[in-house]
Structure formats: structure tokens, C-alpha cells
Scaffold this motif. Structure first.
Motif, PDB file in Angstrom:
ATOM      1  N   MET A 193       0.840  -1.203   0.000  1.00  0.00           N
ATOM      2  CA  MET A 193       0.000   0.000   0.000  1.00  0.00           C
ATOM      3  C   MET A 193       0.871   1.248   0.000  1.00  0.00           C
ATOM      4  N   TYR A 194       1.837   1.267   0.907  1.00  0.00           N
ATOM      5  CA  TYR A 194       2.728   2.414   1.025  1.00  0.00           C
ATOM      6  C   TYR A 194       3.449   2.674  -0.291  1.00  0.00           C
ATOM      7  N   ALA A 195       4.036   1.603  -0.857  1.00  0.00           N
ATOM      8  CA  ALA A 195       4.817   1.761  -2.080  1.00  0.00           C
ATOM      9  C   ALA A 195       3.964   2.300  -3.214  1.00  0.00           C
ATOM     10  N   ALA A 196       2.769   1.723  -3.403  1.00  0.00           N
ATOM     11  CA  ALA A 196       1.914   2.152  -4.508  1.00  0.00           C
ATOM     12  C   ALA A 196       1.446   3.594  -4.320  1.00  0.00           C
ATOM     13  N   ILE A 197       1.080   3.939  -3.100  1.00  0.00           N
ATOM     14  CA  ILE A 197       0.534   5.281  -2.858  1.00  0.00           C
ATOM     15  C   ILE A 197       1.619   6.343  -2.990  1.00  0.00           C
ATOM     16  N   VAL A 198       2.831   6.073  -2.489  1.00  0.00           N
ATOM     17  CA  VAL A 198       3.875   7.097  -2.621  1.00  0.00           C
ATOM     18  C   VAL A 198       4.345   7.229  -4.068  1.00  0.00           C
ATOM     19  N   MET A 199       4.169   6.183  -4.870  1.00  0.00           N
ATOM     20  CA  MET A 199       4.529   6.296  -6.289  1.00  0.00           C
ATOM     21  C   MET A 199       3.599   7.229  -7.038  1.00  0.00           C
ATOM     22  N   PHE A 200       2.328   7.288  -6.646  1.00  0.00           N
ATOM     23  CA  PHE A 200       1.341   8.039  -7.416  1.00  0.00           C
ATOM     24  C   PHE A 200       0.735   9.217  -6.669  1.00  0.00           C
ATOM     25  N   GLY A 201       1.013   9.321  -5.378  1.00  0.00           N
ATOM     26  CA  GLY A 201       0.421  10.396  -4.591  1.00  0.00           C
ATOM     27  C   GLY A 201       1.289  11.631  -4.543  1.00  0.00           C
ATOM     28  N   GLU A 202       0.717  12.769  -4.900  1.00  0.00           N
ATOM     29  CA  GLU A 202       1.386  14.065  -4.815  1.00  0.00           C
ATOM     30  C   GLU A 202       0.303  15.132  -4.862  1.00  0.00           C
ATOM     31  N   PRO A 203       0.612  16.345  -4.409  1.00  0.00           N
ATOM     32  CA  PRO A 203      -0.382  17.406  -4.478  1.00  0.00           C
ATOM     33  C   PRO A 203      -0.914  17.571  -5.901  1.00  0.00           C
ATOM     34  N   GLY A 204      -2.230  17.643  -6.002  1.00  0.00           N
ATOM     35  CA  GLY A 204      -2.887  17.771  -7.301  1.00  0.00           C
ATOM     36  C   GLY A 204      -3.408  16.458  -7.845  1.00  0.00           C
ATOM     37  N   ALA A 205      -2.872  15.339  -7.337  1.00  0.00           N
ATOM     38  CA  ALA A 205      -3.352  14.028  -7.764  1.00  0.00           C
ATOM     39  C   ALA A 205      -4.530  13.599  -6.900  1.00  0.00           C
ATOM     40  N   GLU A 206      -5.365  12.717  -7.456  1.00  0.00           N
ATOM     41  CA  GLU A 206      -6.467  12.116  -6.710  1.00  0.00           C
ATOM     42  C   GLU A 206      -6.269  10.601  -6.662  1.00  0.00           C
ATOM     43  N   ILE A 207      -6.553  10.031  -5.505  1.00  0.00           N
ATOM     44  CA  ILE A 207      -6.476   8.582  -5.337  1.00  0.00           C
ATOM     45  C   ILE A 207      -7.793   8.107  -4.742  1.00  0.00           C
ATOM     46  N   LEU A 208      -8.420   7.135  -5.414  1.00  0.00           N
ATOM     47  CA  LEU A 208      -9.689   6.570  -4.962  1.00  0.00           C
ATOM     48  C   LEU A 208      -9.414   5.376  -4.061  1.00  0.00           C
ATOM     49  N   TYR A 209     -10.227   5.260  -2.999  1.00  0.00           N
ATOM     50  CA  TYR A 209     -10.034   4.167  -2.041  1.00  0.00           C
ATOM     51  C   TYR A 209     -11.387   3.781  -1.433  1.00  0.00           C
ATOM     52  N   PRO A 210     -11.538   2.545  -0.953  1.00  0.00           N
ATOM     53  CA  PRO A 210     -12.820   2.109  -0.390  1.00  0.00           C
ATOM     54  C   PRO A 210     -13.092   2.769   0.963  1.00  0.00           C
ATOM     55  N   ILE A 242     -13.922   8.810 -11.119  1.00  0.00           N
ATOM     56  CA  ILE A 242     -12.643   9.017 -11.792  1.00  0.00           C
ATOM     57  C   ILE A 242     -12.669  10.336 -12.564  1.00  0.00           C
ATOM     58  N   THR A 243     -11.605  11.106 -12.413  1.00  0.00           N
ATOM     59  CA  THR A 243     -11.439  12.368 -13.128  1.00  0.00           C
ATOM     60  C   THR A 243     -10.074  12.352 -13.821  1.00  0.00           C
ATOM     61  N   PRO A 244      -9.769  13.368 -14.620  1.00  0.00           N
ATOM     62  CA  PRO A 244      -8.434  13.429 -15.221  1.00  0.00           C
ATOM     63  C   PRO A 244      -7.303  13.507 -14.197  1.00  0.00           C
ATOM     64  N   LYS A 245      -7.629  13.848 -12.936  1.00  0.00           N
ATOM     65  CA  LYS A 245      -6.605  13.926 -11.892  1.00  0.00           C
ATOM     66  C   LYS A 245      -6.364  12.583 -11.191  1.00  0.00           C
ATOM     67  N   THR A 246      -7.203  11.587 -11.464  1.00  0.00           N
ATOM     68  CA  THR A 246      -7.098  10.298 -10.780  1.00  0.00           C
ATOM     69  C   THR A 246      -5.841   9.571 -11.244  1.00  0.00           C
ATOM     70  N   ARG A 247      -4.995   9.192 -10.292  1.00  0.00           N
ATOM     71  CA  ARG A 247      -3.759   8.486 -10.619  1.00  0.00           C
ATOM     72  C   ARG A 247      -3.813   7.018 -10.194  1.00  0.00           C
ATOM     73  N   LEU A 248      -4.515   6.744  -9.090  1.00  0.00           N
ATOM     74  CA  LEU A 248      -4.528   5.392  -8.527  1.00  0.00           C
ATOM     75  C   LEU A 248      -5.925   5.070  -8.025  1.00  0.00           C
ATOM     76  N   LEU A 249      -6.359   3.838  -8.281  1.00  0.00           N
ATOM     77  CA  LEU A 249      -7.631   3.311  -7.790  1.00  0.00           C
ATOM     78  C   LEU A 249      -7.331   2.112  -6.910  1.00  0.00           C
ATOM     79  N   ILE A 250      -7.779   2.159  -5.663  1.00  0.00           N
ATOM     80  CA  ILE A 250      -7.577   1.054  -4.725  1.00  0.00           C
ATOM     81  C   ILE A 250      -8.895   0.331  -4.542  1.00  0.00           C
ATOM     82  N   ILE A 251      -8.892  -0.981  -4.748  1.00  0.00           N
ATOM     83  CA  ILE A 251     -10.073  -1.785  -4.457  1.00  0.00           C
ATOM     84  C   ILE A 251      -9.682  -2.928  -3.521  1.00  0.00           C
ATOM     85  N   ASN A 252     -10.675  -3.443  -2.789  1.00  0.00           N
ATOM     86  CA  ASN A 252     -10.419  -4.479  -1.787  1.00  0.00           C
ATOM     87  C   ASN A 252     -11.613  -5.426  -1.743  1.00  0.00           C
TER      88      ASN A 252
END
Length: 399
Positions: A115-132, A172-182
């Protein structure tokens, strides 16, 4: 937008501002408080922590002992030992008929690392990440730490706590970088059916910029004929899919800190470098234990699941008999997520009162997200006797 102030310590030193955004997993705080109460002489029944109450199977323990006696004391490759990576691929092929190369397998110290690795790869100001939401709290915590915007995917009781492909895709928007599903899911116990996953994958074709992190740590924990559908089975997204899995839940190995992940070619070297910089490699003897878990007898897994299934039925029956409580039957993992709205209590105050006054540790739904109000989580990874006693105490407290 105003900057979050950096907390100051009594010495005047302070970490960077990003650390003020980092959260935690309250299950560990509840575990610590339950331990304090037990140490003071209280009889505490812990239905809070998500940890199998069974010991690690003996053949797995012996494999670790043998590895130590055989001199497996040194560093291993940052990505994990080759026999274990090969065994992961063979296990996935056996269970799901999917082909995975060992060159895409990363052995890591627990599930959170992926989780940490994936989120830090794609998370930055301006990005959006979807999560449950409700979902595992570390998702949101790490998203906020990176400065990305967390976008909750509502996980609804009306949908049997499965995610909705249509609703997920709509976020999902153009700012979405990562989608997390569980799925199977923590904390709700829902299993998303194949038709919804088919719809999700089809819809993702319109969003090629989105990487997917599929948390499948409970993949072998399903009931009532529910099918776990791995996203590895969809070739059209394999080039942007990260899969999270491990040994903690299936093999009762939480304290061994063992996980694995499957990474697409484009990301594998990045996560390898992160390992070199952060944890070097996974404990050598533990990797040999994990190898035995995959290639050795699987009887213990079946026995644990039989016990969890019996407990699940008892938990749901007993909870639905309580005044003001209703509980959807979970079809995955080992959690019940009862609706306590009609009791008149808010979730976190109720969870706190149950621990302090009734001696039962549970987790309030808001600890799993903004959509968790009105629910508490109970883990049925405890004995039937303790489950019966715990729900009797809850009944007494509520009446």
C-alpha cells in the motif's frame, strides 16, 4: 490554500509538515488499551484486532527453524528469494489459472508495505487517489501523507458491502492516478461479484492513466459459495495492475510480517529501488517459512476456514437478535459490520463504552472512513465461547 502548521515538540524540533497529515490504524490503539485493562485485572474479550487466533501451522514454524539451523542468516535479494517468488506464481496458477512471472513478484515485510509503495509512487499534491470507504484506514492515511486528495468510494450496506462499478467509475477524473479496491473486504466482509468487476475493468478502458491496486489479502476467506475474482484474470489491465497479497490472514502469520505483490514491468524496478532504500530485504528464515506455507499441506487453511464459518454464523445470528442492531451476513474475511443506528449510540462512543464498561473490544466504524458512522466492526477471529460471552455482554450493556 493555507499550509498545515508543523507540530512543535518541547525541544523545538519538528518533522516536515507532511507528517502532520499521517494517520494510524486505531485497531492497534484499541489493542493496547485492551491490554492495559487486562493487565489491571479486567476480563477483556478482544473482538477488535484482525488477527487469526490460531497458531501458525507447525510445518511452517519448523521450516523457519530448519532455515535458521541451516545457516539462512544473511541478506537475501531485495525482491525476495527465487524459490519463494516461483512458488507464489505456481500458487496463483493453481488457484486462478493465471500466468505470472517471478520477475514481477516482490516479497515484502507485510501487506501495508505494498500500500505504502503504490501510494507514494502516485500520490502528490494535485493528484487524486480513490479508495474504499469504509476501508482499511491506512489507505487514506498514506494518501493524505503524500499530499494527494483522497476520494472515498462508498461501500454500502444496501449493496451487501460490495463496491459498485458504476459508482466507482463515476468518481474518476483526469486527476485520478490510482484506484484502490479491496475484495474480500475489511472491515465490512463484502465480496464483490464477477459481474461488477467485469464492469469495472471494461470501464477502466476509458481511463488509461489510472493504475489499479487490488488488495486481495483475504482472497482465500470466502463463504456460502462466494467467488473471489482476482484482477490478475484480466489481461487488458495487467500492464497497470498492482496486486497485494500475503500470508498473515490465510496462514495465521500476522507476526511474521510477510507479504507479496505483483507489479507490472513499468513499475517493478521502482519498487525494487524502494526496497533497497527502505527495508533492504525480508527476513531470510521467514521467507523459507512462507515457501513451506505455499508448497506444504493446506489442511490447516481448510480447518481454520471451517471454524471461521461456524463463528460467522453465530455472530450474525446473535447480533441480529440484539435490540437496535442489524447485521448483514459477511461473505468474506472474518469481520462482521453490524448497523447500530437504532441503538441511539454513535459508533465510536459505543465502541469505547463497550470496552471500558462491558469489557468487549470492538472498533467504531468511523475509524474506517467517513461512511463508517452507524456501524462497529467485530472480528470473529476468536473462540466461539468468547464470541458468545462478548455478545451477551453487549446485550446486557444495550439493555
Amino acid at each position: 490554500m493555507s499550509q498545515v502548521p508543523t507540530p512543535q515538540t518541547s525541544t523545538g524540533i519538528s518533522p516536515v509538515a507532511g507528517f502532520s497529515r499521517i494517520g494510524e490504524e486505531n485497531a492497534f490503539a484499541v489493542l493496547a488499551r485492551a491490554g492495559e485493562l487486562a493487565a489491571s485485572g479486567r476480563d477483556i474479550i478482544n473482538l477488535g484486532i484482525g488477527q487469526p487466533d490460531f497458531p501458525t501451522p507447525e510445518n511452517i514454524v519448523e521450516a523457519a527453524v530448519k532455515a535458521l539451523r541451516d545457516g539462512q542468516h544473511g541478506y537475501t535479494p531485495a525482491v525476495g528469494i527465487a524459490p519463494l517468488r516461483e512458488a507464489v506464481c505456481a500458487d496463483l496458477d493453481r488457484r486462478y489459472s493465471v500466468t505470472v512471472s517471478p520477475d514481477n513478484v516482490m516479497i515484502v515485510p507485510g501487506g501495508k508495505v505494498t500500500m505504502y509503495a503504490a501510494i507514494v509512487m502516485f500520490g502528490e499534491p494535485g493528484a487524486e487517489i480513490l479508495y474504499p470507504d469504509p476501508g482499511f484506514p491506512i489507505y487514506r492515511s498514506m494518501i493524505e501523507f503524500t499530499g494527494a486528495t483522497p476520494i472515498p468510494i462508498p461501500i454500502r450496506e444496501s449493496n451487501q458491502f460490495a463496491f459498485s462499478a458504476e459508482e466507482t467509475l463515476s468518481l474518476i477524473t483526469p486527476k485520478t492516478r490510482l484506484l484502490i479496491i479491496n475484495s474480500p473486504a475489511n472491515p465490512c466482509g463484502g465480496v464483490t461479484p464477477r459481474e461488477e468487476i467485469d464492469k469495472l475493468v471494461a470501464g477502466l478502458a476509458e481511463h488509461p492513466q489510472v493504475t489499479i491496486l487490488s488488495d486481495e489479502i483475504y482472497d482465500q476467506m470466502t463463504y456460502d459459495g462466494a467467488e473471489h475474482v482476482t484482477l490478475l484474470g484480466y489481461p487488458e489491465i495487467r500492464d497497470r495492475l498492482i496486486l497485494l497479497n500475503g500470508w498473515s490472514k490465510t496462514y495465521a502469520m500476522t507476526g511474521w510480517r510477510l507479504g507479496y505483490s505483483i507489479w507490472p514491468d513499468a513499475l517493478f524496478d521502482s519498487v525494487r529501488k524502494l526496497a533497497v532504500n527502505c527495508w533492504s530485504c525480508v527476513n531470510a528464515a521467514a521467507q523459507h517459512a512462507a515457501l513451506e506455507a505455499l508448497v506444504g499441506p493446506q489442511d490447516a487453511v481448510g480447518q481454520m476456514m471451517t471454524a471461521f464459518d461456524e463463528r460467522r454464523r453465530v455472530v450474525v445470528d446473535r447480533l441480529n437478535a440484539l435490540d437496535g442492531v442489524s447485521c448483514v451476513t459477511p461473505t468474506g474475511a472474518f469481520y462482521a459490520f453490524p448497523n447500530i443506528t437504532e441503538t441511539g449510540w454513535k459508533a465510536k462512543p459505543l465502541a469505547s463504552a463497550l470496552l471500558e464498561d462491558a469489557g468487549v473490544a470492538t472498533i467504531g466504524g468511523p475509524d474506517f472512513g467517513v461512511h463508517g458512522e452507524g456501524y462497529i466492526r467485530l472480528s470473529y477471529a476468536n473462540s466461539l465461547e468468547n464470541i458468545e460471552r462478548a455478545i451477551e455482554r453487549i446485550d446486557t450493556f444495550l439493555t
